[in-house]
Design a protein around this motif. Sequence first.
Motif, mmCIF file in Angstrom:
data_model
loop_
_atom_site.group_PDB
_atom_site.id
_atom_site.type_symbol
_atom_site.label_atom_id
_atom_site.label_comp_id
_atom_site.label_asym_id
_atom_site.label_seq_id
_atom_site.Cartn_x
_atom_site.Cartn_y
_atom_site.Cartn_z
ATOM 1 N N MET A 110 12.682 9.147 19.930
ATOM 2 C CA MET A 110 12.997 9.289 18.507
ATOM 3 C C MET A 110 11.808 8.914 17.633
ATOM 4 O O MET A 110 11.100 7.948 17.912
ATOM 5 C CB MET A 110 14.202 8.403 18.153
ATOM 6 C CG MET A 110 14.830 8.712 16.811
ATOM 7 S SD MET A 110 16.363 7.783 16.543
ATOM 8 C CE MET A 110 15.686 6.221 15.960
ATOM 9 N N TYR A 155 15.894 18.458 17.383
ATOM 10 C CA TYR A 155 15.540 18.099 18.759
ATOM 11 C C TYR A 155 14.503 19.045 19.353
ATOM 12 O O TYR A 155 14.496 20.241 19.048
ATOM 13 C CB TYR A 155 16.772 18.177 19.669
ATOM 14 C CG TYR A 155 17.956 17.355 19.252
ATOM 15 C CD1 TYR A 155 18.135 16.059 19.734
ATOM 16 C CD2 TYR A 155 18.928 17.889 18.402
ATOM 17 C CE1 TYR A 155 19.257 15.312 19.381
ATOM 18 C CE2 TYR A 155 20.052 17.153 18.043
ATOM 19 C CZ TYR A 155 20.204 15.866 18.536
ATOM 20 O OH TYR A 155 21.312 15.134 18.176
ATOM 21 N N TYR A 190 15.524 12.188 13.223
ATOM 22 C CA TYR A 190 16.907 12.078 12.752
ATOM 23 C C TYR A 190 17.032 12.261 11.234
ATOM 24 O O TYR A 190 18.154 12.254 10.705
ATOM 25 C CB TYR A 190 17.497 10.714 13.142
ATOM 26 C CG TYR A 190 16.754 9.540 12.547
ATOM 27 C CD1 TYR A 190 17.114 9.009 11.312
ATOM 28 C CD2 TYR A 190 15.670 8.978 13.214
ATOM 29 C CE1 TYR A 190 16.421 7.953 10.758
ATOM 30 C CE2 TYR A 190 14.968 7.918 12.670
ATOM 31 C CZ TYR A 190 15.348 7.414 11.443
ATOM 32 O OH TYR A 190 14.647 6.362 10.897
ATOM 33 N N LEU A 221 23.025 12.014 13.140
ATOM 34 C CA LEU A 221 23.442 11.080 14.189
ATOM 35 C C LEU A 221 24.701 10.332 13.785
ATOM 36 O O LEU A 221 24.979 10.140 12.593
ATOM 37 C CB LEU A 221 22.329 10.076 14.476
ATOM 38 C CG LEU A 221 21.163 10.533 15.345
ATOM 39 C CD1 LEU A 221 20.155 9.394 15.485
ATOM 40 C CD2 LEU A 221 21.640 10.991 16.722
ATOM 41 N N MET A 241 12.763 13.859 19.164
ATOM 42 C CA MET A 241 13.719 14.162 18.106
ATOM 43 C C MET A 241 13.391 13.382 16.831
ATOM 44 O O MET A 241 12.795 12.311 16.864
ATOM 45 C CB MET A 241 15.168 13.822 18.534
ATOM 46 C CG MET A 241 15.386 12.349 18.853
ATOM 47 S SD MET A 241 17.054 11.969 19.462
ATOM 48 C CE MET A 241 17.972 11.961 17.931
ATOM 49 N N THR A 300 23.827 12.665 20.477
ATOM 50 C CA THR A 300 24.334 12.786 19.105
ATOM 51 C C THR A 300 24.811 11.446 18.549
ATOM 52 O O THR A 300 25.189 11.372 17.377
ATOM 53 C CB THR A 300 25.507 13.778 19.049
ATOM 54 O OG1 THR A 300 26.559 13.327 19.921
ATOM 55 C CG2 THR A 300 25.064 15.172 19.477
ATOM 56 N N THR A 354 19.282 15.957 12.032
ATOM 57 C CA THR A 354 18.616 15.723 13.313
ATOM 58 C C THR A 354 18.047 17.021 13.872
ATOM 59 O O THR A 354 18.716 18.062 13.860
ATOM 60 C CB THR A 354 19.611 15.133 14.334
ATOM 61 O OG1 THR A 354 20.330 14.058 13.722
ATOM 62 C CG2 THR A 354 18.885 14.619 15.563
#
Length: 471
Positions: free
Chosen positions: A244, A209, A325, A350, A323, A224, A207
């Motif tokens: 996301m 960010y 993942y 995650l 973000m 998270t 991940t």
Amino acid sequence: MCSTVTPHNDLATGHSQSHAQPLASHERKRFRGCVQAPKRRLHPTPGGSMKKLLATTSMALALTLAACSSPASPGSQATPGAAQGETKKVTMWMYPVIADSAKSQAFWGQAEKDFEAANAGIDLVIEQQPWDNRDEKLATAIASGKGPDLVVLGPDQLPQYQASGGLASLKKAYEGQEDKFLKSAVEAATVDGDVYAVPIYHTITTTVYNKKAFDAAGVTELPTTWDQVKAAAPKLAAQGVSIMDYSGDAKMTLNLSFYPLLWQAGGSVFAEDGRSVAFNSPEGKETLQFLVDLQKVGGLPADAATKGNKVEGGGLSTGKTAMGYALVKPEADIMIKALGEDAVVVGEPLKNKEQVAFGLPGLLTRTSISKDEASAATVAKFFSSAEFAPTLSKASGYFSARQDVKPDSADKVGAKFAEALAFAKAGEINSKARQVMASLQPHIQSALQGAKTVDAALADAEAEANAVLKG
């Protein structure tokens, strides 16, 4: 005889086709590399059955050899029980794990010299090959018995070649270092209780960010877990930012989109026996519903159902998406370049019921062409050693599969990615994995576009995929 490869572009695939040209005898020793396609990837996932491919190739070769009077150029000819002091030849096929062709030529040329300096009794031949058509080329070599003793394969390829009789045990390569590798990497190298390969590098996703996007939306703690992502999504959407990224393009591998989330939910793609799919399950429905719910609140890009995963110029580098993942290190580097080092944070994978990340070991595998396990193991131990691993990692940008090799402390981003190796999963192995992926992909798209419910999408995909597995 060794050969070089002159590529020409196949624009439809982005790979390269090749034509072999013999080297003069005085050129055979240094360097036996091949010009390679500079495209970098996690690892291609082959489709189709190696057993069928090898059988077809064997028949074609038999007919060809019967009709021709001139001998084929020799490959590896290691002789068991050779007289003491005789030099053994080991041929190794390497692929473009180092993206830059010139750097790759220089790196593997030096690696060959270094190995032979330390192992005078072995004549090592490293031949660089393109990714394109690698299964067809390797199947031809195995069927003819002339080609590589060692070759780099992905975990999904091993069971197919092993079932076809194309591999040989490489247990000797683990002597004295049995517990030094990531457990998941050794499991990927094992088929039916025997070990056929050693991992020489590892890819990993995790991940990443855009912290500034979260700060601007008033989200002080980076999410998270799935629940935290869902809770923060409306706040970022109010700022015009999707929380996301998701890439639903039909050309995208689900190993970098749907599958990591499915694994985090505790689900799996295939049933344990591999004869049916298992994604139409409570875990599969939870995964797809998670994505659909995010889409409804603006938590995914508007075109998530069909978009590719390009980071440069995309939402992750322009600040429109907060973000990703399942990103690799070069993608994190692109974000840092675009947004600033202080804006980008690399985190762990995650978490939902499980904490999982997609990552593949590069497996140096012994083929059935090799008749000398001791020499093959010597080569494999050298290239999987704690001494060699850091040099390959630095040159390729990938990571070591060894637990006793630490990442470069000066590379803080790389060190964070290396931490994610503890959560690595090398996909789910099935000879029809690609066909199943193609069956599932459009139904995920339909659910994200609102054309189907989650239940209907997975039920329809299940029926299609099971038909593929039975076919």
